[in-house]
Design an enzyme around this catalytic site. Sequence first.
Site, PDB file in Angstrom:
ATOM      1  N   LYS A   1      17.054  13.378 -19.886  1.00  0.00           N
ATOM      2  CA  LYS A   1      18.349  12.784 -19.320  1.00  0.00           C
ATOM      3  C   LYS A   1      19.580  13.341 -20.031  1.00  0.00           C
ATOM      4  O   LYS A   1      19.286  13.913 -21.228  1.00  0.00           O
ATOM      5  CB  LYS A   1      18.475  11.018 -19.804  1.00  0.00           C
ATOM      6  CG  LYS A   1      19.159  10.372 -19.192  1.00  0.00           C
ATOM      7  CD  LYS A   1      18.651   9.930 -17.753  1.00  0.00           C
ATOM      8  CE  LYS A   1      19.384   9.133 -16.815  1.00  0.00           C
ATOM      9  NZ  LYS A   1      18.733   8.572 -15.775  1.00  0.00           N
TER      10      LYS A   1
ATOM     11  N   ASP B   1      23.099  10.213 -11.693  1.00  0.00           N
ATOM     12  CA  ASP B   1      22.813   8.840 -12.425  1.00  0.00           C
ATOM     13  C   ASP B   1      24.127   8.159 -12.166  1.00  0.00           C
ATOM     14  O   ASP B   1      25.165   8.737 -11.392  1.00  0.00           O
ATOM     15  CB  ASP B   1      22.330   8.944 -13.648  1.00  0.00           C
ATOM     16  CG  ASP B   1      21.709   7.526 -14.248  1.00  0.00           C
ATOM     17  OD1 ASP B   1      20.905   7.145 -14.191  1.00  0.00           O
ATOM     18  OD2 ASP B   1      22.814   6.834 -15.087  1.00  0.00           O
TER      19      ASP B   1
HETATM   20  P1  NDP Z   1      26.620   4.689  -9.363  1.00  0.00           P
HETATM   21  O1  NDP Z   1      27.461   5.394 -10.154  1.00  0.00           O
HETATM   22  O2  NDP Z   1      26.628   5.321  -7.949  1.00  0.00           O
HETATM   23  O3  NDP Z   1      27.007   3.388  -9.366  1.00  0.00           O
HETATM   24  C1  NDP Z   1      27.133   2.169 -10.753  1.00  0.00           C
HETATM   25  C2  NDP Z   1      27.514   1.116 -10.357  1.00  0.00           C
HETATM   26  O4  NDP Z   1      27.350   0.138 -11.408  1.00  0.00           O
HETATM   27  C3  NDP Z   1      29.004   0.909  -9.961  1.00  0.00           C
HETATM   28  O5  NDP Z   1      29.265   0.008  -9.031  1.00  0.00           O
HETATM   29  C4  NDP Z   1      29.791   0.546 -11.238  1.00  0.00           C
HETATM   30  O6  NDP Z   1      30.892  -0.078 -11.125  1.00  0.00           O
HETATM   31  C5  NDP Z   1      28.556  -0.328 -11.880  1.00  0.00           C
HETATM   32  N1  NDP Z   1      28.736  -0.142 -13.199  1.00  0.00           N
HETATM   33  C6  NDP Z   1      28.588   1.142 -13.940  1.00  0.00           C
HETATM   34  N2  NDP Z   1      28.725   0.829 -15.264  1.00  0.00           N
HETATM   35  C7  NDP Z   1      29.164  -0.517 -15.369  1.00  0.00           C
HETATM   36  C8  NDP Z   1      29.180  -1.390 -16.468  1.00  0.00           C
HETATM   37  N3  NDP Z   1      29.493  -0.779 -17.753  1.00  0.00           N
HETATM   38  N4  NDP Z   1      29.418  -2.573 -16.185  1.00  0.00           N
HETATM   39  C9  NDP Z   1      29.359  -3.109 -15.098  1.00  0.00           C
HETATM   40  N5  NDP Z   1      29.168  -2.379 -13.836  1.00  0.00           N
HETATM   41  C10 NDP Z   1      28.860  -1.019 -14.134  1.00  0.00           C
HETATM   42  O7  NDP Z   1      25.140   4.534 -10.245  1.00  0.00           O
HETATM   43  P2  NDP Z   1      23.827   4.529  -9.619  1.00  0.00           P
HETATM   44  O8  NDP Z   1      23.703   3.288  -8.914  1.00  0.00           O
HETATM   45  O9  NDP Z   1      23.101   5.799  -9.328  1.00  0.00           O
HETATM   46  O10 NDP Z   1      23.139   3.650 -11.001  1.00  0.00           O
HETATM   47  C11 NDP Z   1      23.140   2.402 -11.159  1.00  0.00           C
HETATM   48  C12 NDP Z   1      22.027   2.036 -12.070  1.00  0.00           C
HETATM   49  O11 NDP Z   1      20.748   2.558 -11.516  1.00  0.00           O
HETATM   50  C13 NDP Z   1      21.873   2.651 -13.477  1.00  0.00           C
HETATM   51  O12 NDP Z   1      21.442   1.953 -14.425  1.00  0.00           O
HETATM   52  C14 NDP Z   1      21.031   3.902 -13.585  1.00  0.00           C
HETATM   53  O13 NDP Z   1      20.692   4.411 -14.524  1.00  0.00           O
HETATM   54  C15 NDP Z   1      19.977   3.551 -12.323  1.00  0.00           C
HETATM   55  N6  NDP Z   1      19.190   4.396 -11.969  1.00  0.00           N
HETATM   56  C16 NDP Z   1      19.766   5.264 -10.890  1.00  0.00           C
HETATM   57  C17 NDP Z   1      19.036   5.887 -10.076  1.00  0.00           C
HETATM   58  C18 NDP Z   1      19.389   7.026  -9.124  1.00  0.00           C
HETATM   59  O14 NDP Z   1      18.692   7.913  -8.371  1.00  0.00           O
HETATM   60  N7  NDP Z   1      20.850   7.108  -8.916  1.00  0.00           N
HETATM   61  C19 NDP Z   1      17.514   6.087 -10.330  1.00  0.00           C
HETATM   62  C20 NDP Z   1      17.024   5.113 -11.069  1.00  0.00           C
HETATM   63  C21 NDP Z   1      17.936   4.179 -11.865  1.00  0.00           C
HETATM   64  P3  NDP Z   1      32.412   0.677 -10.854  1.00  0.00           P
HETATM   65  O15 NDP Z   1      32.221   1.268  -9.431  1.00  0.00           O
HETATM   66  O16 NDP Z   1      33.410  -0.105 -11.363  1.00  0.00           O
HETATM   67  O17 NDP Z   1      32.165   2.043 -12.059  1.00  0.00           O
HETATM   68  O1  2IT Z   2      17.094   7.003 -13.747  1.00  0.00           O
HETATM   69  C1  2IT Z   2      16.589   7.537 -12.957  1.00  0.00           C
HETATM   70  O2  2IT Z   2      15.329   7.570 -12.733  1.00  0.00           O
HETATM   71  C2  2IT Z   2      17.294   8.613 -12.223  1.00  0.00           C
HETATM   72  N1  2IT Z   2      18.635   8.662 -12.556  1.00  0.00           N
HETATM   73  C3  2IT Z   2      16.850   9.446 -11.270  1.00  0.00           C
HETATM   74  C4  2IT Z   2      16.439  10.870 -11.964  1.00  0.00           C
HETATM   75  C5  2IT Z   2      16.026  11.946 -11.088  1.00  0.00           C
HETATM   76  O3  2IT Z   2      15.622  12.973 -11.670  1.00  0.00           O
HETATM   77  O4  2IT Z   2      15.921  11.813  -9.932  1.00  0.00           O
END
Ligand code: NDP
Ligand code: 2IT
Length: 442
Positions: free
Chosen positions: A123, A163
């Site tokens: 990561k 992420d």
């Molecule tokens: P995005 O940046 O697309 O969206 C993040 C969302 O979470 C936004 O709505 C953001 O609000 C909110 N957010 C971020 N930080 C905080 C905080 N400290 N408190 C409250 N709200 C918060 O990210 P993703 O959707 O990609 O990721 C969301 C979660 O999913 C994370 O935990 C990530 O690690 C996990 N994840 C993502 C994957 C992926 O493929 N993208 C795969 C597996 C897990 P705001 O708009 O105000 O910043």
């Molecule tokens: O937390 C996760 O699994 C991710 N942000 C996606 C990682 C990836 O390599 O697609």
Amino acid sequence: MKQEFMKKIVESHAGEVEFHQAVSELVASVMPYIKKNPKYLKANILERIVEPERVIIFRVPWVDDQGRVQVNRGYRVQMNSAIGPYKGGLRFHPSVNLSILKFLAFEQVFKNSLTTLALGGGKGGANFDPKGKSDNEIMRFCQSFMTELQRHIGPDIDIPAGDIGVGAREIGFLYGQYKRLRNEFTGVLTGKGVNWGGSLIRPEATGYGCVYFVQEMLKTKGDSLEGKVCAVSGSGNVAQHTAAKLIQLGAKVVSLSDSSGCVYDPDSFCQEKLTFVKKLKNIKRGRIREYADKYKCKYFDCRRPWNFKCDIAFPSATQNEINATDAKNLIKNGCICVGEGANMPCTPEAVKIFLKAKILYGPGKAANAGGVSVSGLEMAQNSQRLSWDSQEVDAKLKQIMAKIHNQCLCYGKEKGFINYLKGANIAGFVKVADAMLDQGVV
Ligand code: NDP
Ligand code: 2IT
């Protein structure tokens, strides 16, 4: 034995509270298993598996639109490569520090192991805040970040992805700079645009996969998503596609949120409302409050959506967003299932409450593994110089989520209850630990 082990972790990774939390949760599940299988003890696997193979920390200087020089800190944690090249996302958020990236890299190792694909865990990211930055500032930051990162990654070495704060726009800028510096067109990043090596369904994969996993959990009770009321947090990549799939499968989605607050729409989101959210968050980069203004529903400032009545909760924003009080409220309001779209969104106290209540609790390393799984499929397509159609990728994603569910059953069955946390942790651990045994002391 667990206490003794954790004492050492806390001492030798001082102050890294999120990392301690992730390790403690895994160790609680695997310690009894290790005791029964002394080969892991003899090879000191647990002590080795918590130690990153390599951590890279670097300066990221860039110039803002006013001509001022800015500096951020960049990281890549290369945690474990026993079963494949390092693989995992990049997070750009002001809260990013070594503890958060080590917890995420640690989770990623076991998640990637569960996917059934040959992917190690890593990561990275930076304490950079994309909010309020122009596209040009984002591009300059990404170029500077990649100028250093490029020497540590490669399509068979370490393959970053998105992420929090890193989506299609950032992956584009990062890829462009990698290609320019290395003069190669390879699958070094995933989440690429579909015209230049990206996989169909990769943007949707985490959210869709989480919903497929929840479907599998419900099936064990002879239940389905039809008519279920779902509370979703976040409004980014994972939340948007979780909501879209839920609606498609006949569930009702009543909430979304961002870091400022949450909206409650008792009439349910629909595809048209989600299109508004996608434009708002992905293009306009606005606040979720604007949804409540547009659709005349309630907005709760500084609140998370765990007080609303729901059958299923999908925490899809960030770590530790469900605490013990939230967990109690969810159970009191009739919640029967939690699907973790985010990484470690529930505090240890909240997890304990869910397990005690014996609801269906799908931990992130299993439930949100669909994203990295389709990243693995993107790498396979890049190697083959082919692209598969969306039905094919979606079908493979569904199969993978079902296989992950089966692995959880394999190690998580207890009397009249499936402990998915224990199942995911042990199944994820065994594959990596066995590979480490095979490969000797390295
Ligand atoms: P995005 O940046 O697309 O969206 C993040 C969302 O979470 C936004 O709505 C953001 O609000 C909110 N957010 C971020 N930080 C905080 C905080 N400290 N408190 C409250 N709200 C918060 O990210 P993703 O959707 O990609 O990721 C969301 C979660 O999913 C994370 O935990 C990530 O690690 C996990 N994840 C993502 C994957 C992926 O493929 N993208 C795969 C597996 C897990 P705001 O708009 O105000 O910043
Ligand atoms: O937390 C996760 O699994 C991710 N942000 C996606 C990682 C990836 O390599 O697609």
